[in-house]
Write a protein that holds these residues in place. Sequence first.
Motif, PDB file in Angstrom:
ATOM      1  N   THR A   3      -2.844  -2.101 -19.539  1.00  0.00           N
ATOM      2  CA  THR A   3      -3.187  -2.753 -18.273  1.00  0.00           C
ATOM      3  C   THR A   3      -3.034  -4.257 -18.424  1.00  0.00           C
ATOM      4  OG1 THR A   3      -5.538  -2.900 -18.798  1.00  0.00           O
ATOM      5  CG2 THR A   3      -4.817  -0.938 -17.629  1.00  0.00           C
ATOM      6  N   THR A  26      -3.360  -5.031 -12.698  1.00  0.00           N
ATOM      7  CA  THR A  26      -4.684  -5.076 -12.083  1.00  0.00           C
ATOM      8  C   THR A  26      -4.946  -6.438 -11.459  1.00  0.00           C
ATOM      9  OG1 THR A  26      -5.762  -5.828 -14.134  1.00  0.00           O
ATOM     10  CG2 THR A  26      -5.599  -3.442 -13.787  1.00  0.00           C
ATOM     11  N   GLN A  30      -9.142  -4.141 -11.021  1.00  0.00           N
ATOM     12  CA  GLN A  30      -8.814  -2.962 -10.219  1.00  0.00           C
ATOM     13  C   GLN A  30      -7.295  -2.742 -10.216  1.00  0.00           C
ATOM     14  OE1 GLN A  30     -11.181  -0.921  -8.824  1.00  0.00           O
ATOM     15  NE2 GLN A  30     -12.524  -2.235 -10.018  1.00  0.00           N
ATOM     16  N   PRO A  31      -6.821  -1.521 -10.441  1.00  0.00           N
ATOM     17  CA  PRO A  31      -5.379  -1.273 -10.438  1.00  0.00           C
ATOM     18  C   PRO A  31      -4.770  -1.519  -9.061  1.00  0.00           C
ATOM     19  CG  PRO A  31      -6.626   0.759 -10.836  1.00  0.00           C
ATOM     20  CD  PRO A  31      -7.612  -0.339 -10.699  1.00  0.00           C
TER      21      PRO A  31
END
Length: 82
Positions: A3, A26, A30-31
């Motif tokens: 990520t 992200t 949050q993705p």
Amino acid sequence: MKTVDISEIASLLEKYDQTEQPLILTRNGQPVAALFPIEDVDLETLSLSINPKFINIIEKSRKSQKEQGRIFLEDIHLPLES
């Protein structure tokens, strides 16, 4: 899977190698997007694979196949183009 915060994307793209694993981008933890190699994938296949209407048709077909052991063309209701 790795990520990466979206603010780091510019420097990441300069170094991104097609052989790397997919990256999840992200924002504030949050993705928001995924980056993955698409070598040997045509644009039509890629487009269909993320199309909600097409995914729904496939899911209905799989459910019919599992429950009834068959799939008939008339059971598949394709959306009309507008």
